[in-house]
Design a protein around this motif. Sequence first.
Motif, PDB file in Angstrom:
ATOM      1  N   LYS A 132     -27.347  36.034 -52.278  1.00 18.55           N
ATOM      2  CA  LYS A 132     -26.337  35.913 -53.338  1.00 18.55           C
ATOM      3  C   LYS A 132     -25.916  37.302 -53.825  1.00 18.55           C
ATOM      4  CE  LYS A 132     -23.927  33.489 -56.411  1.00 18.55           C
ATOM      5  NZ  LYS A 132     -22.797  32.628 -56.014  1.00 18.55           N
ATOM      6  N   GLU A 133     -26.875  38.191 -54.019  1.00 17.25           N
ATOM      7  CA  GLU A 133     -26.571  39.546 -54.464  1.00 17.25           C
ATOM      8  C   GLU A 133     -25.759  40.317 -53.427  1.00 17.25           C
ATOM      9  OE1 GLU A 133     -30.283  41.345 -55.503  1.00 17.25           O
ATOM     10  OE2 GLU A 133     -30.568  40.075 -57.284  1.00 17.25           O
ATOM     11  N   ALA A 134     -25.907  39.925 -52.157  1.00 21.94           N
ATOM     12  CA  ALA A 134     -25.136  40.567 -51.091  1.00 21.94           C
ATOM     13  C   ALA A 134     -23.721  40.014 -50.992  1.00 21.94           C
ATOM     14  CB  ALA A 134     -25.860  40.395 -49.757  1.00 21.94           C
ATOM     15  N   GLY A 135     -23.392  39.038 -51.836  1.00 21.66           N
ATOM     16  CA  GLY A 135     -22.043  38.499 -51.874  1.00 21.66           C
ATOM     17  C   GLY A 135     -21.828  37.238 -51.073  1.00 21.66           C
ATOM     18  N   LYS A 136     -22.879  36.718 -50.472  1.00 21.67           N
ATOM     19  CA  LYS A 136     -22.741  35.501 -49.687  1.00 21.67           C
ATOM     20  C   LYS A 136     -22.831  34.258 -50.573  1.00 21.67           C
ATOM     21  CE  LYS A 136     -24.669  37.412 -45.409  1.00 21.67           C
ATOM     22  NZ  LYS A 136     -23.378  37.414 -44.678  1.00 21.67           N
ATOM     23  N   LEU A 264     -17.404  23.896 -48.027  1.00 23.21           N
ATOM     24  CA  LEU A 264     -17.247  24.693 -49.244  1.00 23.21           C
ATOM     25  C   LEU A 264     -17.682  26.144 -49.052  1.00 23.21           C
ATOM     26  CD1 LEU A 264     -18.590  21.997 -51.730  1.00 23.21           C
ATOM     27  CD2 LEU A 264     -16.215  22.760 -51.538  1.00 23.21           C
ATOM     28  N   VAL A 265     -18.884  26.352 -48.518  1.00 22.23           N
ATOM     29  CA  VAL A 265     -19.411  27.726 -48.460  1.00 22.23           C
ATOM     30  C   VAL A 265     -18.734  28.555 -47.380  1.00 22.23           C
ATOM     31  CG1 VAL A 265     -21.645  27.041 -49.414  1.00 22.23           C
ATOM     32  CG2 VAL A 265     -21.350  27.110 -46.917  1.00 22.23           C
ATOM     33  N   SER A 266     -18.147  27.919 -46.377  1.00 22.99           N
ATOM     34  CA  SER A 266     -17.518  28.680 -45.296  1.00 22.99           C
ATOM     35  C   SER A 266     -16.221  29.349 -45.742  1.00 22.99           C
ATOM     36  CB  SER A 266     -17.239  27.768 -44.098  1.00 22.99           C
ATOM     37  OG  SER A 266     -16.361  26.716 -44.439  1.00 22.99           O
ATOM     38  N   LYS A 267     -15.759  29.078 -46.941  1.00 23.13           N
ATOM     39  CA  LYS A 267     -14.552  29.719 -47.455  1.00 23.13           C
ATOM     40  C   LYS A 267     -14.807  31.151 -47.929  1.00 23.13           C
ATOM     41  CE  LYS A 267     -12.479  25.289 -48.806  1.00 23.13           C
ATOM     42  NZ  LYS A 267     -11.925  24.454 -49.891  1.00 23.13           N
ATOM     43  N   ASN A 268     -16.084  31.529 -48.029  1.00 23.60           N
ATOM     44  CA  ASN A 268     -16.442  32.880 -48.454  1.00 23.60           C
ATOM     45  C   ASN A 268     -16.352  33.830 -47.259  1.00 23.60           C
ATOM     46  OD1 ASN A 268     -17.640  35.258 -49.372  1.00 23.60           O
ATOM     47  ND2 ASN A 268     -19.309  34.208 -50.424  1.00 23.60           N
ATOM     48  N   LYS A 269     -15.491  34.824 -47.335  1.00 25.75           N
ATOM     49  CA  LYS A 269     -15.292  35.750 -46.221  1.00 25.75           C
ATOM     50  C   LYS A 269     -16.518  36.609 -45.946  1.00 25.75           C
ATOM     51  CE  LYS A 269     -10.261  36.026 -46.756  1.00 25.75           C
ATOM     52  NZ  LYS A 269      -9.085  36.916 -46.991  1.00 25.75           N
ATOM     53  N   LYS A 270     -17.407  36.720 -46.924  1.00 24.68           N
ATOM     54  CA  LYS A 270     -18.634  37.501 -46.732  1.00 24.68           C
ATOM     55  C   LYS A 270     -19.754  36.682 -46.099  1.00 24.68           C
ATOM     56  CE  LYS A 270     -17.875  40.884 -50.423  1.00 24.68           C
ATOM     57  NZ  LYS A 270     -18.440  41.507 -51.652  1.00 24.68           N
ATOM     58  N   GLY A 271     -19.498  35.397 -45.912  1.00 25.49           N
ATOM     59  CA  GLY A 271     -20.479  34.560 -45.252  1.00 25.49           C
ATOM     60  C   GLY A 271     -21.306  33.733 -46.203  1.00 25.49           C
ATOM     61  N   ASP A 309     -22.229  21.863 -34.337  1.00 22.89           N
ATOM     62  CA  ASP A 309     -20.787  21.803 -34.071  1.00 22.89           C
ATOM     63  C   ASP A 309     -20.055  22.901 -34.844  1.00 22.89           C
ATOM     64  OD1 ASP A 309     -21.100  19.673 -32.368  1.00 22.89           O
ATOM     65  OD2 ASP A 309     -20.356  18.158 -33.761  1.00 22.89           O
ATOM     66  N   PHE A 310     -20.469  23.111 -36.098  1.00 20.28           N
ATOM     67  CA  PHE A 310     -19.862  24.173 -36.894  1.00 20.28           C
ATOM     68  C   PHE A 310     -20.125  25.530 -36.252  1.00 20.28           C
ATOM     69  CE2 PHE A 310     -20.073  27.546 -40.008  1.00 20.28           C
ATOM     70  CZ  PHE A 310     -18.931  27.350 -40.774  1.00 20.28           C
ATOM     71  N   ALA A 311     -21.386  25.779 -35.874  1.00 14.87           N
ATOM     72  CA  ALA A 311     -21.760  27.080 -35.329  1.00 14.87           C
ATOM     73  C   ALA A 311     -21.100  27.340 -33.978  1.00 14.87           C
ATOM     74  CB  ALA A 311     -23.283  27.170 -35.206  1.00 14.87           C
ATOM     75  N   ALA A 312     -20.971  26.300 -33.140  1.00 13.70           N
ATOM     76  CA  ALA A 312     -20.330  26.466 -31.841  1.00 13.70           C
ATOM     77  C   ALA A 312     -18.870  26.876 -31.988  1.00 13.70           C
ATOM     78  CB  ALA A 312     -20.438  25.175 -31.041  1.00 13.70           C
ATOM     79  N   LYS A 313     -18.212  26.355 -32.995  1.00 17.03           N
ATOM     80  CA  LYS A 313     -16.812  26.694 -33.245  1.00 17.03           C
ATOM     81  C   LYS A 313     -16.676  28.038 -33.958  1.00 17.03           C
ATOM     82  CE  LYS A 313     -12.625  24.833 -35.439  1.00 17.03           C
ATOM     83  NZ  LYS A 313     -12.047  23.694 -36.212  1.00 17.03           N
ATOM     84  N   ASP A 314     -17.580  28.278 -34.892  1.00 15.71           N
ATOM     85  CA  ASP A 314     -17.502  29.467 -35.737  1.00 15.71           C
ATOM     86  C   ASP A 314     -17.907  30.746 -34.998  1.00 15.71           C
ATOM     87  OD1 ASP A 314     -17.596  30.796 -38.563  1.00 15.71           O
ATOM     88  OD2 ASP A 314     -19.608  31.143 -37.755  1.00 15.71           O
ATOM     89  N   LYS A 315     -18.968  30.670 -34.203  1.00 14.79           N
ATOM     90  CA  LYS A 315     -19.491  31.767 -33.386  1.00 14.79           C
ATOM     91  C   LYS A 315     -20.061  32.930 -34.196  1.00 14.79           C
ATOM     92  CE  LYS A 315     -16.713  30.806 -29.274  1.00 14.79           C
ATOM     93  NZ  LYS A 315     -16.133  29.543 -29.769  1.00 14.79           N
ATOM     94  N   GLU A 316     -20.170  32.761 -35.508  1.00 11.39           N
ATOM     95  CA  GLU A 316     -20.787  33.792 -36.345  1.00 11.39           C
ATOM     96  C   GLU A 316     -21.985  33.257 -37.124  1.00 11.39           C
ATOM     97  OE1 GLU A 316     -17.588  36.964 -37.779  1.00 11.39           O
ATOM     98  OE2 GLU A 316     -17.093  34.959 -38.522  1.00 11.39           O
TER      99      GLU A 316
END
Length: 464
Positions: A132-136, A264-271, A309-316
């Motif tokens: 959280k402190e790292a911005g995720k 919801l959480v995937s909208k954060n550009k910092k991860g 499925d999310f991770a396979a599409k996201d790749k990050e």
Amino acid sequence: MKRRDFFTNSAAGLAIGPLSLFGKQNGHNTLSKVKQGAKNIIFMVSDGMSTGTLNMADLLLKRKHGRESSWMKLYTEQTGHRAFMETSSSNALVTDSAAGSSAWGGGKKVPNGNLNVNADGSFNKPILQKFKEAGKSVGCVTSVTITHATPAGFCINNKSRGDESEIAAQYLDLKFDVMMGGGAEFFLTEKRKDKTDLFGAYEKAGYNVARDRNAMIALSDVSKPILGIFCEGALPYSLDTFENSELQKAVPSLAEMTSKTLELVSKNKKGFAIQIEGGKVDWAAHSNDAGGLLYDQIAFDEAIKVALDFAAKDKETLVIITTDHGNANPGLFGGDKQFDLLQKFKHTNNWILGDLKEIPSPSQLIERIEFAQGYAIKTAEAERLLALFGSKNEHGLYITNKPLFRELASIQTRYTGIGWAGMDHSADYVELAMFGPGSEHLKPFVKNTDLHNWMLDMTGTAKV
């Protein structure tokens, strides 16, 4: 749509090709020192999952639906990486969930019962606070109370895992992005000893509070932290929801909570970094409840599919799948026909014994079990069970009458072929699987505490 149909296919379409199962050994280190490889972490825990639980759930899926589990598909298609993990706490070979989750969450072994609190009273900073402190964006999702030991081990410091009312209050100021599960009694004015309206306090602090499945589905505002509490106590066993439309409307499945949380959480550009727990697997193991155990393991596997499925599409995104400890060490010792009875189960042992308003006659108990699970026990077996009703000489974890549930499980072995080694946690080394960037560095054997720094290293998060 019925909950059992929410996900009907195993994890498919994984974009990453076959990989080597194990990295090379590097001295005495169990995990490689690697550079940042992932932006996001999904840490998935089937609490109390012995190896036999994973095996039998996979067999049940194959025989009932003609497909393998998403977890086992990682192995058979070699799209994931696999290791064994040891699970001890600082004061015992057999850990509890508090020390088990704290090993991952705080990076150090602590005594059983403690949440990121060492034997000398010092604290280890929980990993979701670091992220959280790292911005995720961070959070926890569970099928038991959100204040239970496994989610709490990623979130807070507390000397006693049992003080769930205090843990509920501790979460307030953290303002983690998404927290979902059961445990309304720890937030309600009329249920708390201090009579604090904790739901009101969360709303006043700017949280969006969702109290049922429809409210959860409607969530979209990521500018406010989210608290989703869908029932008192743990969420119902998955098997007991199949025939209950009201439960399906009121309480989301673990897969549905996982899907909404990722949205919801995937909208954060910092991860993001989240923990997903199938907590009722452990509860069913403690009561030797085969139906509860295997169908909640399957519910957890449906959440795995959402994550993969999310991770396979996201790749990050790095997906970590494991358990904190074994429990009861169940196994299949009977034949195909016996095991296939599980396909007909409508209800858990908890429903059979826990929902009774009065002590039944032998014939009534036989009829109840046959309705719930598709076989008729003998009159002598029913009489043995009835002799244990009201027994107060031995209470089990999450059940009020350990001898009663133990005897029912013993009787059921004859009909289902499933046997049990006990009713408590074990010191077994457990399954650990990974999928996504960085998973290729996994070694064949790791300590539970290794995963703390592994997650920080993989995401380039400072070890504060």
